[in-house]
Design a protein around this motif. Sequence first.
Motif, PDB file in Angstrom:
ATOM      1  N   SER A  65       0.824  -1.219   0.000  1.00  0.00           N
ATOM      2  CA  SER A  65       0.000   0.000   0.000  1.00  0.00           C
ATOM      3  C   SER A  65       0.852   1.261   0.000  1.00  0.00           C
ATOM      4  O   SER A  65       0.421   2.306  -0.487  1.00  0.00           O
ATOM      5  CB  SER A  65      -0.967   0.003   1.182  1.00  0.00           C
ATOM      6  OG  SER A  65      -0.294   0.239   2.392  1.00  0.00           O
ATOM      7  N   MET A  66       2.081   1.180   0.512  1.00  0.00           N
ATOM      8  CA  MET A  66       2.928   2.384   0.507  1.00  0.00           C
ATOM      9  C   MET A  66       3.299   2.756  -0.934  1.00  0.00           C
ATOM     10  O   MET A  66       3.275   3.929  -1.316  1.00  0.00           O
ATOM     11  CB  MET A  66       4.191   2.153   1.320  1.00  0.00           C
ATOM     12  CG  MET A  66       5.174   3.281   1.116  1.00  0.00           C
ATOM     13  SD  MET A  66       6.297   3.488   2.442  1.00  0.00           S
ATOM     14  CE  MET A  66       6.899   5.124   2.024  1.00  0.00           C
ATOM     15  N   SER A  67       3.617   1.734  -1.727  1.00  0.00           N
ATOM     16  CA  SER A  67       3.979   1.996  -3.124  1.00  0.00           C
ATOM     17  C   SER A  67       2.768   2.529  -3.879  1.00  0.00           C
ATOM     18  O   SER A  67       2.869   3.474  -4.659  1.00  0.00           O
ATOM     19  CB  SER A  67       4.492   0.716  -3.783  1.00  0.00           C
ATOM     20  OG  SER A  67       5.679   0.328  -3.137  1.00  0.00           O
ATOM     21  N   LYS A  68       1.624   1.907  -3.600  1.00  0.00           N
ATOM     22  CA  LYS A  68       0.396   2.265  -4.298  1.00  0.00           C
ATOM     23  C   LYS A  68      -0.053   3.689  -3.952  1.00  0.00           C
ATOM     24  O   LYS A  68      -0.336   4.499  -4.833  1.00  0.00           O
ATOM     25  CB  LYS A  68      -0.692   1.279  -3.878  1.00  0.00           C
ATOM     26  CG  LYS A  68      -1.619   0.888  -4.989  1.00  0.00           C
ATOM     27  CD  LYS A  68      -2.532  -0.196  -4.497  1.00  0.00           C
ATOM     28  CE  LYS A  68      -3.458  -0.628  -5.610  1.00  0.00           C
ATOM     29  NZ  LYS A  68      -4.226  -1.799  -5.191  1.00  0.00           N
ATOM     30  N   LYS A  69      -0.085   3.980  -2.627  1.00  0.00           N
ATOM     31  CA  LYS A  69      -0.628   5.271  -2.179  1.00  0.00           C
ATOM     32  C   LYS A  69       0.258   6.440  -2.550  1.00  0.00           C
ATOM     33  O   LYS A  69      -0.227   7.510  -2.882  1.00  0.00           O
ATOM     34  CB  LYS A  69      -0.759   5.269  -0.643  1.00  0.00           C
ATOM     35  CG  LYS A  69      -2.016   4.678  -0.128  1.00  0.00           C
ATOM     36  CD  LYS A  69      -2.276   5.166   1.305  1.00  0.00           C
ATOM     37  CE  LYS A  69      -3.450   4.424   1.882  1.00  0.00           C
ATOM     38  NZ  LYS A  69      -3.047   3.191   2.586  1.00  0.00           N
ATOM     39  N   PHE A  70       1.577   6.234  -2.422  1.00  0.00           N
ATOM     40  CA  PHE A  70       2.479   7.378  -2.561  1.00  0.00           C
ATOM     41  C   PHE A  70       3.323   7.325  -3.836  1.00  0.00           C
ATOM     42  O   PHE A  70       4.203   8.164  -4.035  1.00  0.00           O
ATOM     43  CB  PHE A  70       3.374   7.485  -1.315  1.00  0.00           C
ATOM     44  CG  PHE A  70       2.579   7.583  -0.026  1.00  0.00           C
ATOM     45  CD1 PHE A  70       1.830   8.723   0.255  1.00  0.00           C
ATOM     46  CD2 PHE A  70       2.542   6.539   0.877  1.00  0.00           C
ATOM     47  CE1 PHE A  70       1.071   8.816   1.419  1.00  0.00           C
ATOM     48  CE2 PHE A  70       1.797   6.616   2.046  1.00  0.00           C
ATOM     49  CZ  PHE A  70       1.055   7.762   2.316  1.00  0.00           C
ATOM     50  N   GLY A  71       3.068   6.321  -4.669  1.00  0.00           N
ATOM     51  CA  GLY A  71       3.786   6.233  -5.941  1.00  0.00           C
ATOM     52  C   GLY A  71       5.283   5.991  -5.788  1.00  0.00           C
ATOM     53  O   GLY A  71       6.074   6.473  -6.591  1.00  0.00           O
ATOM     54  N   VAL A  72       5.649   5.251  -4.732  1.00  0.00           N
ATOM     55  CA  VAL A  72       7.075   4.929  -4.530  1.00  0.00           C
ATOM     56  C   VAL A  72       7.301   3.541  -5.112  1.00  0.00           C
ATOM     57  O   VAL A  72       6.564   2.603  -4.782  1.00  0.00           O
ATOM     58  CB  VAL A  72       7.430   4.872  -3.022  1.00  0.00           C
ATOM     59  CG1 VAL A  72       8.930   4.772  -2.818  1.00  0.00           C
ATOM     60  CG2 VAL A  72       6.861   6.071  -2.291  1.00  0.00           C
ATOM     61  N   GLU A  73       8.308   3.389  -5.933  1.00  0.00           N
ATOM     62  CA  GLU A  73       8.526   2.100  -6.587  1.00  0.00           C
ATOM     63  C   GLU A  73       8.767   0.990  -5.558  1.00  0.00           C
ATOM     64  O   GLU A  73       9.554   1.181  -4.612  1.00  0.00           O
ATOM     65  CB  GLU A  73       9.722   2.194  -7.537  1.00  0.00           C
ATOM     66  CG  GLU A  73       9.752   1.023  -8.490  1.00  0.00           C
ATOM     67  CD  GLU A  73      10.969   1.036  -9.401  1.00  0.00           C
ATOM     68  OE1 GLU A  73      11.299  -0.033  -9.930  1.00  0.00           O
ATOM     69  OE2 GLU A  73      11.589   2.116  -9.560  1.00  0.00           O
TER      70      GLU A  73
END
Length: 248
Positions: free
Chosen positions: A104-112
């Motif tokens: 969810s961190m990658s998804k929510k904040f656009g971090v690869e």
Amino acid sequence: MTSDVPKGEKLYEGKAKILFRGPEPGTLIQYFKDDATAFNNQKKGTIAGKGIINNRITDLIMTRLAGIGIPTHYIRRLSDREQLVHEVQIVPLEVIVRNIAAGSMSKKFGVEEGTRLARPLVEFSLKNDDLGDPLLAEEHILILGLATEEELDEIFEMSLKINDFLRGMFAAVGIDLVDFKLEYGRLAEEDGYTLVLADEFSPDNCRLWDMRTGEKMDKDRFRRDLGGEVEAYQEVARRLGISLDAGD
Ligand code: TMP
Ligand code: ASP
């Protein structure tokens, strides 16, 4: 090792575990099921033998964490799928610690996915399936009265200490600890209560990547339909030195 423990009344059935009243006052029996869910119950399945493996992994990790001074609800393992724990009042927070961006961190904040974070991130969600476990800021926690400022300080301190220790423990067996979820509880004592680590620690609630191959060794295999869940969970247990042979 089959169960010969007389279980008391069933108190609560969750997605992966059942809680029964324990043999002594103030104790519960935590029973580990093979059921697996993801995306807040939208995806359902079973992972054969998962409950047995998660019981063993949780036993090992809770015992080691107690050894470095982390107070826990854990008492001892009773059988293949059962462990005895102290009854606590659960703090309604999902405490997530992240070392590497994923999920969810990658998804929510656009971090690869796979980006190493500058330092460990401690993040909170409200433990409420009906609301979809929404992300919380510290201010929400305090103003909604979910935990006190002192409890939050303790949660930060303990969660980072747990992360330091477990990162090292997994690294020693060639596994990157990407992220994990913790729950805390209030253990009633004569003169108040102590905040203790509760719930479980298993590949159901953490991300583990093989350091050499990058293979996922956790519930993402189920969430993302990658297959090989049982083998991955077994391999985590094996690397931690747990023997899953009958009779152990
Ligand atoms: P997330 O990337 O989906 O937010 O998950 C972060 C970590 O927390 C991951 O290791 C899986 C774990 N987790 C749970 O144990 N229970 C949950 O309900 C969720 C959403 C995540
Ligand atoms: N445990 C949560 C669920 O069942 C989320 C997850 O682990 O992906 O829905």
